[in-house]
Write a protein that holds these residues in place. Sequence first.
Motif, PDB file in Angstrom:
ATOM      1  N   SER A  10       0.834  -1.213   0.000  1.00 53.24           N
ATOM      2  CA  SER A  10       0.000   0.000   0.000  1.00 53.24           C
ATOM      3  C   SER A  10       0.863   1.256   0.000  1.00 53.24           C
ATOM      4  O   SER A  10       0.349   2.353  -0.185  1.00 53.24           O
ATOM      5  CB  SER A  10      -0.868   0.046   1.263  1.00 53.24           C
ATOM      6  OG  SER A  10      -1.510  -1.163   1.443  1.00 53.24           O
ATOM      7  N   ARG A  11       2.193   1.092   0.243  1.00 51.52           N
ATOM      8  CA  ARG A  11       3.035   2.289   0.372  1.00 51.52           C
ATOM      9  C   ARG A  11       3.436   2.827  -0.990  1.00 51.52           C
ATOM     10  O   ARG A  11       3.696   2.064  -1.921  1.00 51.52           O
ATOM     11  CB  ARG A  11       4.341   1.960   1.108  1.00 51.52           C
ATOM     12  CG  ARG A  11       4.178   1.297   2.425  1.00 51.52           C
ATOM     13  CD  ARG A  11       5.367   1.546   3.297  1.00 51.52           C
ATOM     14  NE  ARG A  11       6.519   0.685   3.045  1.00 51.52           N
ATOM     15  CZ  ARG A  11       7.586   0.682   3.824  1.00 51.52           C
ATOM     16  NH1 ARG A  11       7.659   1.490   4.876  1.00 51.52           N
ATOM     17  NH2 ARG A  11       8.610  -0.121   3.553  1.00 51.52           N
ATOM     18  N   GLU A  12       3.507   4.173  -1.051  1.00 52.28           N
ATOM     19  CA  GLU A  12       4.119   4.800  -2.225  1.00 52.28           C
ATOM     20  C   GLU A  12       5.613   4.496  -2.164  1.00 52.28           C
ATOM     21  O   GLU A  12       6.179   4.392  -1.066  1.00 52.28           O
ATOM     22  CB  GLU A  12       3.925   6.325  -2.184  1.00 52.28           C
ATOM     23  CG  GLU A  12       2.520   6.789  -2.521  1.00 52.28           C
ATOM     24  CD  GLU A  12       2.078   6.370  -3.924  1.00 52.28           C
ATOM     25  OE1 GLU A  12       2.861   6.548  -4.867  1.00 52.28           O
ATOM     26  OE2 GLU A  12       0.944   5.851  -4.039  1.00 52.28           O
ATOM     27  N   MET A 132      11.212  -7.470   2.795  1.00 53.66           N
ATOM     28  CA  MET A 132      10.974  -7.736   4.228  1.00 53.66           C
ATOM     29  C   MET A 132      11.957  -6.954   5.086  1.00 53.66           C
ATOM     30  O   MET A 132      13.053  -6.587   4.626  1.00 53.66           O
ATOM     31  CB  MET A 132      11.067  -9.237   4.509  1.00 53.66           C
ATOM     32  CG  MET A 132      12.412  -9.839   4.265  1.00 53.66           C
ATOM     33  SD  MET A 132      12.334 -11.626   4.019  1.00 53.66           S
ATOM     34  CE  MET A 132      12.017 -11.746   2.264  1.00 53.66           C
ATOM     35  N   GLY A 133      11.566  -6.723   6.337  1.00 54.23           N
ATOM     36  CA  GLY A 133      12.419  -5.982   7.263  1.00 54.23           C
ATOM     37  C   GLY A 133      13.571  -6.819   7.771  1.00 54.23           C
ATOM     38  O   GLY A 133      14.664  -6.300   8.036  1.00 54.23           O
ATOM     39  N   SER A 134      13.350  -8.103   7.872  1.00 50.66           N
ATOM     40  CA  SER A 134      14.361  -8.991   8.448  1.00 50.66           C
ATOM     41  C   SER A 134      15.554  -9.180   7.499  1.00 50.66           C
ATOM     42  O   SER A 134      15.377  -9.174   6.281  1.00 50.66           O
ATOM     43  CB  SER A 134      13.703 -10.353   8.710  1.00 50.66           C
ATOM     44  OG  SER A 134      14.677 -11.299   9.044  1.00 50.66           O
ATOM     45  N   LEU A 168      14.866  -4.335   4.726  1.00 52.27           N
ATOM     46  CA  LEU A 168      14.287  -3.159   4.079  1.00 52.27           C
ATOM     47  C   LEU A 168      13.175  -2.613   4.974  1.00 52.27           C
ATOM     48  O   LEU A 168      12.143  -3.258   5.147  1.00 52.27           O
ATOM     49  CB  LEU A 168      13.747  -3.534   2.697  1.00 52.27           C
ATOM     50  CG  LEU A 168      14.819  -3.986   1.705  1.00 52.27           C
ATOM     51  CD1 LEU A 168      14.203  -4.596   0.467  1.00 52.27           C
ATOM     52  CD2 LEU A 168      15.741  -2.824   1.336  1.00 52.27           C
ATOM     53  N   ALA A 169      13.421  -1.448   5.554  1.00 50.26           N
ATOM     54  CA  ALA A 169      12.456  -0.901   6.513  1.00 50.26           C
ATOM     55  C   ALA A 169      11.662   0.255   5.917  1.00 50.26           C
ATOM     56  O   ALA A 169      10.421   0.231   5.899  1.00 50.26           O
ATOM     57  CB  ALA A 169      13.185  -0.433   7.758  1.00 50.26           C
ATOM     58  N   VAL A 170      12.363   1.270   5.409  1.00 49.97           N
ATOM     59  CA  VAL A 170      11.658   2.496   5.008  1.00 49.97           C
ATOM     60  C   VAL A 170      11.414   2.525   3.492  1.00 49.97           C
ATOM     61  O   VAL A 170      12.054   1.784   2.733  1.00 49.97           O
ATOM     62  CB  VAL A 170      12.435   3.770   5.448  1.00 49.97           C
ATOM     63  CG1 VAL A 170      12.635   3.779   6.951  1.00 49.97           C
ATOM     64  CG2 VAL A 170      13.762   3.900   4.721  1.00 49.97           C
TER      65      VAL A 170
END
Length: 221
Positions: A10-12, A132-134, A168-170
Amino acid sequence: MKILALKGSSREKSNSSIMLDRFLEGCKSSGAEIKSLKSQNLDIKPCAGCLRCNLIKRCSLRGDGWGQLSNDILDADIVAISSPVYFFNFPSELKRIIDRFRSFIHVRITEDGLIHTPWVKWRKKFVVLLSMGSPDENEGAGIINIMKFIVKELGENNELHIFNGTRLAVRGQIGFSPDELINLYEKLKIPVELAKSDHSGNIELLSKIYSLGTELGAEKK
Ligand SMILES: Cc1cc2nc3c(=O)[nH]c(=O)nc-3n(C[C@H](O)[C@H](O)[C@H](O)COP(=O)(O)O)c2cc1C
Protein backbone atom coordinates in the motif's frame (compact mmCIF):
# COMPACT_ATOMS: atom_id res chain seq x y z
CA MET A 1 4.50 -11.87 -24.07
CA LYS A 2 1.59 -10.66 -21.96
CA ILE A 3 2.46 -9.71 -18.43
CA LEU A 4 0.12 -9.19 -15.52
CA ALA A 5 1.83 -7.22 -12.74
CA LEU A 6 0.24 -7.17 -9.32
CA LYS A 7 1.57 -4.73 -6.71
CA GLY A 8 0.84 -5.79 -3.15
CA SER A 9 2.21 -2.93 -1.03
CA SER A 10 0.00 0.00 0.00
CA ARG A 11 3.03 2.29 0.37
CA GLU A 12 4.12 4.80 -2.22
CA LYS A 13 7.71 4.11 -3.38
CA SER A 14 7.53 0.74 -1.67
CA ASN A 15 10.58 -1.48 -1.94
CA SER A 16 8.61 -4.36 -3.44
CA SER A 17 7.10 -2.09 -6.10
CA ILE A 18 10.58 -0.77 -6.98
CA MET A 19 11.59 -4.41 -7.52
CA LEU A 20 8.53 -4.98 -9.70
CA ASP A 21 9.18 -1.80 -11.69
CA ARG A 22 12.72 -3.00 -12.42
CA PHE A 23 11.34 -6.31 -13.66
CA LEU A 24 8.82 -4.49 -15.87
CA GLU A 25 11.51 -2.15 -17.24
CA GLY A 26 13.40 -5.26 -18.34
CA CYS A 27 10.25 -6.73 -19.89
CA LYS A 28 9.43 -3.46 -21.69
CA SER A 29 12.87 -3.32 -23.24
CA SER A 30 11.92 -6.61 -24.89
CA GLY A 31 8.61 -5.26 -26.14
CA ALA A 32 6.28 -7.17 -23.81
CA GLU A 33 2.65 -6.10 -23.25
CA ILE A 34 2.05 -5.16 -19.61
CA LYS A 35 -1.05 -4.73 -17.46
CA SER A 36 -0.32 -3.32 -13.98
CA LEU A 37 -2.70 -3.54 -11.03
CA LYS A 38 -2.52 -2.65 -7.34
CA SER A 39 -4.09 -5.22 -5.07
CA GLN A 40 -5.53 -2.62 -2.69
CA ASN A 41 -7.40 -0.96 -5.60
CA LEU A 42 -9.10 -4.21 -6.60
CA ASP A 43 -12.46 -5.02 -5.11
CA ILE A 44 -11.92 -8.68 -4.24
CA LYS A 45 -14.16 -10.39 -1.70
CA PRO A 46 -12.65 -12.97 0.65
CA CYS A 47 -13.22 -16.60 -0.38
CA ALA A 48 -16.55 -17.72 1.11
CA GLY A 49 -15.29 -21.29 1.55
CA CYS A 50 -18.43 -22.67 -0.13
CA LEU A 51 -16.35 -25.05 -2.32
CA ARG A 52 -18.92 -24.72 -5.12
CA CYS A 53 -15.99 -24.06 -7.44
CA ASN A 54 -15.35 -27.80 -7.26
CA LEU A 55 -18.64 -28.32 -9.13
CA ILE A 56 -19.15 -25.23 -11.27
CA LYS A 57 -15.49 -24.78 -12.33
CA ARG A 58 -15.45 -21.10 -11.39
CA CYS A 59 -15.82 -19.02 -8.26
CA SER A 60 -19.45 -18.76 -7.15
CA LEU A 61 -18.99 -15.26 -5.70
CA ARG A 62 -20.34 -12.48 -7.90
CA GLY A 63 -20.31 -8.70 -7.84
CA ASP A 64 -16.61 -8.04 -7.30
CA GLY A 65 -13.46 -7.72 -9.38
CA TRP A 66 -12.58 -11.43 -9.50
CA GLY A 67 -14.27 -12.06 -12.87
CA GLN A 68 -12.00 -9.53 -14.60
CA LEU A 69 -8.92 -10.38 -12.55
CA SER A 70 -9.25 -14.13 -13.12
CA ASN A 71 -9.52 -13.50 -16.87
CA ASP A 72 -6.40 -11.29 -16.70
CA ILE A 73 -4.54 -14.06 -14.84
CA LEU A 74 -5.62 -16.74 -17.34
CA ASP A 75 -4.72 -14.48 -20.25
CA ALA A 76 -1.18 -13.66 -19.05
CA ASP A 77 2.00 -15.48 -20.00
CA ILE A 78 3.77 -14.04 -16.97
CA VAL A 79 2.20 -13.21 -13.62
CA ALA A 80 4.49 -10.99 -11.54
CA ILE A 81 3.55 -10.32 -7.92
CA SER A 82 5.35 -7.91 -5.62
CA SER A 83 4.65 -8.07 -1.91
CA PRO A 84 5.89 -6.95 1.48
CA VAL A 85 6.14 -9.71 4.08
CA TYR A 86 3.51 -9.13 6.78
CA PHE A 87 3.88 -11.49 9.72
CA PHE A 88 5.51 -14.13 7.50
CA ASN A 89 2.72 -13.95 4.92
CA PHE A 90 1.07 -11.86 2.20
CA PRO A 91 -0.74 -8.65 3.20
CA SER A 92 -4.48 -9.34 3.41
CA GLU A 93 -5.43 -7.88 0.00
CA LEU A 94 -3.04 -10.24 -1.78
CA LYS A 95 -4.00 -13.20 0.40
CA ARG A 96 -7.63 -12.72 -0.64
CA ILE A 97 -6.58 -12.95 -4.27
CA ILE A 98 -4.45 -16.04 -3.65
CA ASP A 99 -7.30 -17.78 -1.80
CA ARG A 100 -9.55 -17.20 -4.83
CA PHE A 101 -7.05 -19.26 -6.90
CA ARG A 102 -8.88 -22.24 -5.32
CA SER A 103 -11.50 -21.76 -8.05
CA PHE A 104 -8.90 -22.58 -10.74
CA ILE A 105 -8.47 -26.08 -9.31
CA HIS A 106 -10.55 -29.18 -8.69
CA VAL A 107 -9.74 -30.80 -5.35
CA ARG A 108 -10.47 -34.44 -4.58
CA ILE A 109 -10.15 -35.85 -1.09
CA THR A 110 -8.69 -39.35 -1.04
CA GLU A 111 -7.64 -41.76 1.62
CA ASP A 112 -4.03 -40.62 1.15
CA GLY A 113 -4.60 -36.88 0.88
CA LEU A 114 -5.79 -34.21 -1.53
CA ILE A 115 -5.47 -34.43 -5.31
CA HIS A 116 -5.43 -31.08 -7.07
CA THR A 117 -6.27 -30.84 -10.78
CA PRO A 118 -6.46 -27.49 -12.58
CA TRP A 119 -9.51 -26.93 -14.83
CA VAL A 120 -7.28 -25.86 -17.69
CA LYS A 121 -3.62 -26.63 -18.47
CA TRP A 122 -1.39 -23.76 -17.32
CA ARG A 123 1.95 -22.92 -18.83
CA LYS A 124 2.95 -19.65 -17.21
CA LYS A 125 5.84 -18.01 -15.53
CA PHE A 126 5.34 -16.60 -12.06
CA VAL A 127 7.69 -14.00 -10.64
CA VAL A 128 7.44 -13.22 -6.93
CA LEU A 129 9.28 -10.19 -5.56
CA LEU A 130 9.37 -9.95 -1.77
CA SER A 131 10.48 -7.17 0.51
CA MET A 132 10.97 -7.74 4.23
CA GLY A 133 12.42 -5.98 7.26
CA SER A 134 14.36 -8.99 8.45
CA PRO A 135 17.88 -9.76 7.21
CA ASP A 136 16.78 -13.42 7.11
CA GLU A 137 14.96 -14.29 3.90
CA ASN A 138 13.29 -17.24 5.64
CA GLU A 139 10.77 -14.69 6.99
CA GLY A 140 9.23 -14.93 3.52
CA ALA A 141 9.03 -18.73 3.60
CA GLY A 142 5.26 -18.75 4.22
CA ILE A 143 4.65 -16.85 0.98
CA ILE A 144 7.20 -18.89 -0.93
CA ASN A 145 5.66 -22.17 0.22
CA ILE A 146 2.17 -21.03 -0.85
CA MET A 147 3.46 -19.92 -4.25
CA LYS A 148 5.55 -23.08 -4.81
CA PHE A 149 2.51 -25.20 -4.03
CA ILE A 150 0.04 -23.27 -6.19
CA VAL A 151 2.39 -22.90 -9.15
CA LYS A 152 3.20 -26.63 -9.10
CA GLU A 153 -0.43 -27.72 -8.72
CA LEU A 154 -1.58 -25.47 -11.55
CA GLY A 155 0.72 -27.19 -14.03
CA GLU A 156 4.02 -29.00 -14.22
CA ASN A 157 5.14 -26.68 -17.02
CA ASN A 158 4.77 -23.55 -14.90
CA GLU A 159 7.90 -21.77 -13.70
CA LEU A 160 8.45 -19.84 -10.49
CA HIS A 161 11.12 -17.18 -9.95
CA ILE A 162 11.56 -15.70 -6.48
CA PHE A 163 13.53 -12.67 -5.34
CA ASN A 164 13.94 -11.64 -1.71
CA GLY A 165 14.81 -8.08 -0.66
CA THR A 166 15.95 -8.16 2.98
CA ARG A 167 16.63 -5.63 5.79
CA LEU A 168 14.29 -3.16 4.08
CA ALA A 169 12.46 -0.90 6.51
CA VAL A 170 11.66 2.50 5.01
CA ARG A 171 10.13 3.51 1.67
CA GLY A 172 12.51 3.54 -1.27
CA GLN A 173 15.35 2.01 0.76
CA ILE A 174 16.28 -0.58 -1.85
CA GLY A 175 17.30 2.32 -4.13
CA PHE A 176 19.28 4.27 -1.47
CA SER A 177 22.82 5.45 -2.16
CA PRO A 178 25.58 4.25 0.23
CA ASP A 179 25.43 7.59 2.13
CA GLU A 180 21.66 7.44 2.49
CA LEU A 181 21.92 3.89 3.77
CA ILE A 182 24.66 4.85 6.28
CA ASN A 183 22.45 7.69 7.60
CA LEU A 184 19.51 5.35 7.94
CA TYR A 185 21.53 2.63 9.69
CA GLU A 186 22.88 5.23 12.15
CA LYS A 187 19.31 6.25 12.97
CA LEU A 188 18.17 2.62 13.26
CA LYS A 189 21.29 1.72 15.27
CA ILE A 190 22.29 -0.98 12.79
CA PRO A 191 26.11 -1.37 12.41
CA VAL A 192 27.02 1.06 9.60
CA GLU A 193 29.63 -1.39 8.24
CA LEU A 194 26.65 -3.33 6.89
CA ALA A 195 25.55 -0.40 4.74
CA LYS A 196 28.23 -0.96 2.09
CA SER A 197 27.52 -4.65 1.58
CA ASP A 198 23.75 -4.11 1.77
CA HIS A 199 24.01 -1.39 -0.87
CA SER A 200 25.88 -3.66 -3.28
CA GLY A 201 23.47 -6.49 -2.45
CA ASN A 202 20.50 -4.26 -3.34
CA ILE A 203 22.11 -3.17 -6.62
CA GLU A 204 22.90 -6.77 -7.52
CA LEU A 205 19.36 -7.90 -6.69
CA LEU A 206 17.76 -5.16 -8.83
CA SER A 207 20.12 -5.97 -11.67
CA LYS A 208 19.24 -9.70 -11.54
CA ILE A 209 15.53 -8.78 -11.53
CA TYR A 210 16.00 -6.52 -14.57
CA SER A 211 17.88 -9.26 -16.42
CA LEU A 212 15.12 -11.77 -15.77
CA GLY A 213 12.64 -9.20 -17.14
CA THR A 214 14.61 -8.83 -20.37
CA GLU A 215 14.95 -12.59 -20.67
CA LEU A 216 11.32 -13.54 -19.98
CA GLY A 217 9.88 -10.54 -21.83
CA ALA A 218 11.73 -11.55 -24.99
CA GLU A 219 10.63 -15.19 -24.98
CA LYS A 220 8.35 -16.40 -27.73
CA LYS A 221 5.11 -18.02 -26.58
C1 LIG B 1 1.96 -5.43 9.53
C2 LIG B 1 3.41 -5.63 9.24
C3 LIG B 1 3.97 -6.88 9.47
C4 LIG B 1 5.30 -7.12 9.16
N1 LIG B 1 5.81 -8.38 9.34
C5 LIG B 1 7.09 -8.64 8.98
C6 LIG B 1 7.63 -9.96 9.11
O1 LIG B 1 6.98 -10.91 9.55
N2 LIG B 1 8.92 -10.16 8.74
C7 LIG B 1 9.69 -9.15 8.21
O2 LIG B 1 10.85 -9.40 7.88
N3 LIG B 1 9.20 -7.89 8.07
C8 LIG B 1 7.93 -7.62 8.42
N4 LIG B 1 7.41 -6.36 8.24
C9 LIG B 1 8.25 -5.32 7.58
C10 LIG B 1 7.98 -5.22 6.09
O3 LIG B 1 7.98 -6.50 5.48
C11 LIG B 1 9.09 -4.38 5.42
O4 LIG B 1 9.08 -3.08 5.91
C12 LIG B 1 8.98 -4.39 3.91
O5 LIG B 1 10.21 -3.95 3.37
C13 LIG B 1 7.85 -3.52 3.40
O6 LIG B 1 7.78 -3.65 1.99
P1 LIG B 1 7.31 -2.45 1.05
O7 LIG B 1 8.36 -1.37 1.18
O8 LIG B 1 7.27 -3.06 -0.30
O9 LIG B 1 5.97 -2.00 1.55
C14 LIG B 1 6.09 -6.08 8.59
C15 LIG B 1 5.53 -4.81 8.38
C16 LIG B 1 4.21 -4.59 8.70
C17 LIG B 1 3.61 -3.22 8.44
